[in-house]
Design a protein around this motif. Sequence first.
Motif, PDB file in Angstrom:
ATOM      1  N   VAL A 357      13.309  -4.785 -39.692  1.00  0.00           N
ATOM      2  CA  VAL A 357      12.093  -4.763 -40.236  1.00  0.00           C
ATOM      3  C   VAL A 357      11.497  -6.014 -40.284  1.00  0.00           C
ATOM      4  CG1 VAL A 357      10.937  -4.374 -42.420  1.00  0.00           C
ATOM      5  CG2 VAL A 357      12.801  -2.995 -41.849  1.00  0.00           C
ATOM      6  N   ALA A 358      10.625  -6.169 -39.437  1.00  0.00           N
ATOM      7  CA  ALA A 358       9.751  -7.540 -39.381  1.00  0.00           C
ATOM      8  C   ALA A 358       8.849  -7.594 -40.402  1.00  0.00           C
ATOM      9  CB  ALA A 358       9.064  -7.668 -37.870  1.00  0.00           C
ATOM     10  N   PHE A 359       8.982  -8.554 -41.448  1.00  0.00           N
ATOM     11  CA  PHE A 359       7.958  -8.722 -42.643  1.00  0.00           C
ATOM     12  C   PHE A 359       7.220  -9.679 -42.300  1.00  0.00           C
ATOM     13  CE2 PHE A 359       7.523 -10.420 -47.126  1.00  0.00           C
ATOM     14  CZ  PHE A 359       6.869  -9.024 -47.515  1.00  0.00           C
ATOM     15  N   ASN A 360       5.847  -9.132 -42.283  1.00  0.00           N
ATOM     16  CA  ASN A 360       4.718 -10.313 -42.107  1.00  0.00           C
ATOM     17  C   ASN A 360       5.170 -11.367 -41.034  1.00  0.00           C
ATOM     18  OD1 ASN A 360       2.860  -9.316 -44.156  1.00  0.00           O
ATOM     19  ND2 ASN A 360       4.121 -10.005 -45.523  1.00  0.00           N
ATOM     20  N   ALA A 361       5.558 -10.695 -39.812  1.00  0.00           N
ATOM     21  CA  ALA A 361       6.325 -11.485 -39.070  1.00  0.00           C
ATOM     22  C   ALA A 361       5.159 -12.137 -37.699  1.00  0.00           C
ATOM     23  CB  ALA A 361       7.148 -10.751 -38.154  1.00  0.00           C
ATOM     24  N   LYS A 362       5.750 -13.099 -37.041  1.00  0.00           N
ATOM     25  CA  LYS A 362       5.161 -13.457 -36.076  1.00  0.00           C
ATOM     26  C   LYS A 362       4.981 -12.477 -34.935  1.00  0.00           C
ATOM     27  CE  LYS A 362       5.296 -17.557 -37.763  1.00  0.00           C
ATOM     28  NZ  LYS A 362       6.367 -17.215 -39.297  1.00  0.00           N
ATOM     29  N   PRO A 363       3.593 -12.403 -34.083  1.00  0.00           N
ATOM     30  CA  PRO A 363       3.687 -11.178 -32.789  1.00  0.00           C
ATOM     31  C   PRO A 363       4.862 -10.829 -32.146  1.00  0.00           C
ATOM     32  CG  PRO A 363       1.605 -12.620 -33.474  1.00  0.00           C
ATOM     33  CD  PRO A 363       2.841 -13.401 -34.174  1.00  0.00           C
ATOM     34  N   LEU A 364       5.347 -11.989 -31.770  1.00  0.00           N
ATOM     35  CA  LEU A 364       6.689 -11.718 -30.773  1.00  0.00           C
ATOM     36  C   LEU A 364       7.750 -10.796 -31.737  1.00  0.00           C
ATOM     37  CD1 LEU A 364       8.421 -12.532 -28.446  1.00  0.00           C
ATOM     38  CD2 LEU A 364       9.236 -14.637 -29.762  1.00  0.00           C
ATOM     39  N   VAL A 365       7.753 -11.441 -32.989  1.00  0.00           N
ATOM     40  CA  VAL A 365       8.807 -10.612 -33.871  1.00  0.00           C
ATOM     41  C   VAL A 365       8.456  -9.162 -34.072  1.00  0.00           C
ATOM     42  CG1 VAL A 365      10.120 -10.685 -35.725  1.00  0.00           C
ATOM     43  CG2 VAL A 365       9.494 -12.824 -34.772  1.00  0.00           C
ATOM     44  N   ALA A 366       7.399  -9.184 -34.654  1.00  0.00           N
ATOM     45  CA  ALA A 366       6.845  -7.707 -34.937  1.00  0.00           C
ATOM     46  C   ALA A 366       6.813  -6.601 -33.735  1.00  0.00           C
ATOM     47  CB  ALA A 366       5.240  -7.834 -35.339  1.00  0.00           C
ATOM     48  N   ARG A 367       6.484  -7.237 -32.369  1.00  0.00           N
ATOM     49  CA  ARG A 367       6.840  -6.256 -31.281  1.00  0.00           C
ATOM     50  C   ARG A 367       8.022  -5.774 -30.824  1.00  0.00           C
ATOM     51  NH1 ARG A 367       2.693  -9.937 -29.396  1.00  0.00           N
ATOM     52  NH2 ARG A 367       4.518 -10.912 -28.171  1.00  0.00           N
ATOM     53  N   ALA A 368       9.160  -6.787 -31.236  1.00  0.00           N
ATOM     54  CA  ALA A 368      10.526  -6.526 -31.092  1.00  0.00           C
ATOM     55  C   ALA A 368      11.456  -5.653 -32.000  1.00  0.00           C
ATOM     56  CB  ALA A 368      11.077  -7.907 -30.709  1.00  0.00           C
ATOM     57  N   ALA A 369      10.927  -5.681 -33.112  1.00  0.00           N
ATOM     58  CA  ALA A 369      11.688  -5.221 -34.158  1.00  0.00           C
ATOM     59  C   ALA A 369      11.346  -3.780 -34.085  1.00  0.00           C
ATOM     60  CB  ALA A 369      11.305  -5.840 -35.492  1.00  0.00           C
ATOM     61  N   HIS A 370      12.325  -2.872 -34.789  1.00  0.00           N
ATOM     62  CA  HIS A 370      12.413  -1.522 -34.992  1.00  0.00           C
ATOM     63  C   HIS A 370      11.006  -1.024 -35.682  1.00  0.00           C
ATOM     64  CE1 HIS A 370      16.927  -1.548 -34.883  1.00  0.00           C
ATOM     65  NE2 HIS A 370      16.558  -1.411 -33.819  1.00  0.00           N
ATOM     66  N   THR A 371      10.507  -1.644 -36.683  1.00  0.00           N
ATOM     67  CA  THR A 371       9.345  -1.406 -37.330  1.00  0.00           C
ATOM     68  C   THR A 371       8.884  -2.867 -37.885  1.00  0.00           C
ATOM     69  OG1 THR A 371       8.145  -0.032 -38.989  1.00  0.00           O
ATOM     70  CG2 THR A 371      10.414  -1.066 -39.575  1.00  0.00           C
ATOM     71  N   ALA A 372       7.369  -2.785 -38.350  1.00  0.00           N
ATOM     72  CA  ALA A 372       7.075  -3.996 -38.898  1.00  0.00           C
ATOM     73  C   ALA A 372       6.270  -3.680 -40.349  1.00  0.00           C
ATOM     74  CB  ALA A 372       6.044  -4.732 -38.219  1.00  0.00           C
ATOM     75  N   VAL A 373       6.489  -4.267 -41.416  1.00  0.00           N
ATOM     76  CA  VAL A 373       5.767  -4.373 -42.807  1.00  0.00           C
ATOM     77  C   VAL A 373       4.823  -5.697 -42.606  1.00  0.00           C
ATOM     78  CG1 VAL A 373       5.979  -4.443 -45.225  1.00  0.00           C
ATOM     79  CG2 VAL A 373       7.616  -3.170 -43.832  1.00  0.00           C
ATOM     80  N   THR A 374       3.353  -5.175 -42.802  1.00  0.00           N
ATOM     81  CA  THR A 374       2.386  -6.061 -42.788  1.00  0.00           C
ATOM     82  C   THR A 374       1.681  -6.613 -44.091  1.00  0.00           C
ATOM     83  OG1 THR A 374       0.600  -4.711 -41.987  1.00  0.00           O
ATOM     84  CG2 THR A 374       2.033  -6.008 -40.201  1.00  0.00           C
ATOM     85  N   VAL A 375       2.328  -5.612 -45.101  1.00  0.00           N
ATOM     86  CA  VAL A 375       1.690  -5.777 -46.445  1.00  0.00           C
ATOM     87  C   VAL A 375       2.550  -6.966 -47.308  1.00  0.00           C
ATOM     88  CG1 VAL A 375       0.787  -3.560 -46.569  1.00  0.00           C
ATOM     89  CG2 VAL A 375       3.190  -3.894 -47.549  1.00  0.00           C
ATOM     90  N   PRO A 376       2.060  -7.653 -48.114  1.00  0.00           N
ATOM     91  CA  PRO A 376       2.662  -8.961 -48.802  1.00  0.00           C
ATOM     92  C   PRO A 376       3.716  -8.462 -49.887  1.00  0.00           C
ATOM     93  CG  PRO A 376       0.541  -8.839 -49.648  1.00  0.00           C
ATOM     94  CD  PRO A 376       0.547  -7.624 -48.690  1.00  0.00           C
ATOM     95  N   PHE A 377       4.206  -7.161 -49.954  1.00  0.00           N
ATOM     96  CA  PHE A 377       5.016  -6.773 -50.902  1.00  0.00           C
ATOM     97  C   PHE A 377       6.346  -6.415 -50.389  1.00  0.00           C
ATOM     98  CE2 PHE A 377       0.827  -5.388 -51.717  1.00  0.00           C
ATOM     99  CZ  PHE A 377       0.404  -6.240 -52.704  1.00  0.00           C
ATOM    100  N   LEU A 378       7.552  -7.127 -50.671  1.00  0.00           N
ATOM    101  CA  LEU A 378       8.569  -6.925 -49.960  1.00  0.00           C
ATOM    102  C   LEU A 378       9.483  -5.503 -50.407  1.00  0.00           C
ATOM    103  CD1 LEU A 378      10.636  -8.337 -48.447  1.00  0.00           C
ATOM    104  CD2 LEU A 378      11.775  -9.388 -50.222  1.00  0.00           C
ATOM    105  N   ASP A 379       8.975  -5.148 -51.687  1.00  0.00           N
ATOM    106  CA  ASP A 379       9.591  -3.591 -52.212  1.00  0.00           C
ATOM    107  C   ASP A 379       9.034  -2.519 -51.208  1.00  0.00           C
ATOM    108  OD1 ASP A 379       7.189  -4.389 -53.339  1.00  0.00           O
ATOM    109  OD2 ASP A 379       7.547  -3.280 -55.033  1.00  0.00           O
ATOM    110  N   ALA A 380       7.933  -2.942 -50.399  1.00  0.00           N
ATOM    111  CA  ALA A 380       7.524  -1.805 -49.349  1.00  0.00           C
ATOM    112  C   ALA A 380       8.480  -1.127 -48.729  1.00  0.00           C
ATOM    113  CB  ALA A 380       6.281  -2.282 -48.758  1.00  0.00           C
TER     114      ALA A 380
END
Length: 401
Positions: A357-380
């Motif tokens: 899970v890429a958490f509020n990640a840099k674009p490079l990381v968000a593209r490479a991870a299985h999924t991304a979370v862009t909301v600022p809440f870790l419990d999401a």
Amino acid sequence: MTPDAPTLLVKIFGRDKPGLTAGLFHELAAFGVDVIDIEQVVTRGRITLCALVTTPPRSGGATEGELRATLHAWAEASGLQAEIISGTGDNPSRGAGRSHVTVLGNPLTAETTAAIAGRIAATGGNIDRIYRLAKYPVTAVEFDVSGVAPERLRTELATEAAARAVDVAVVASGLQRRAPRLVVMDVDSTLIQDEVIELFAGHAGCEAEVAKITDAAMRGELDFTESLHARVALLAGLDASVVDAVRSQVRLTPGARTLIRTLKRLGCQVGVVSGGFTQVTDALREHLGLDFAAANTLEVVDGRLTGRVTGEIVDRAGKARLLRRFAEEAGVPLSRTVAIGDGANDLDMLNAAGLGVAFNAKPLVARAAHTAVTVPFLDAVLYLLGITREEVEAADAQAPS
């Protein structure tokens, strides 16, 4: 039941109130039918209840027409509408390749939902069920999908998610989904809101210089180990008492406590790996009740930081190696591990885990991870594991004060 055996699909809908489900099946019981399937949902106080049943047995004397008349009369008396459809056999078998597709939106628009559903259909997948996981602080819904391999679905929906600016995760269905997991997080800008080395740098008067090096490293433009040595060297001479000051400055990411507390209640194990420093991660481990923690260690001689680190460097490859080690010690296969991070030095760990899970990640990381979370809440992240907000709140309410 044979595939050509006659069956009836009974559907009632209207304003919900206690006793409707019992009432429907009480009426059906008088006709001696067997229940094959049931589905019920209540949305904003309106119930939709579907029952797939056999037709009345010939030996009972009652006819299908009498059953229909009885159910329509009961529905009308209850303030409901009824629809009864004749057919044969059970529901068709779900297709091979089954997935849970979680969509996080803030807000979740009709346009986005149409696009996600359309992309699922275009891949040959069928949506078998949809339900809501959370309504606050984000809207989270889950689609149960069959008929397409999870890997293909993940690739297709990643493109759609990026275009729609929503978060979408695809997880293969199976018993392992609710089995105990190992969740391993990065620390800086993931578990906490800060970059620890920048907090140290603030006390050394070189914060801007350190931040510039950190940003380049997180974007993957600079070798992490080289950047670590360069940044730590700027801290040489700081009094070791600054460690306590930095610990007091650390701010947990919103939702971090809820995430960890919920995972622990579910029997999961939780750890952190950090390119930061044990002087902070050890305190976090104790404070949050973490099972594992690993980081670099700032060298201290005669009460002052030397500008060097000691021991094995926790870098990009080291984080993946530690994930595997933690999993072995926890007795959890890699397929049941979850890794969460935001920077380029987390990529190996994210790709090694069963779910990265890429958490509020840099674009490079968000593209490479299985999924991304862009909301600022870790419990999401809990929603990606199929855990609802209601389950979390109920567990909190039942916990001893």
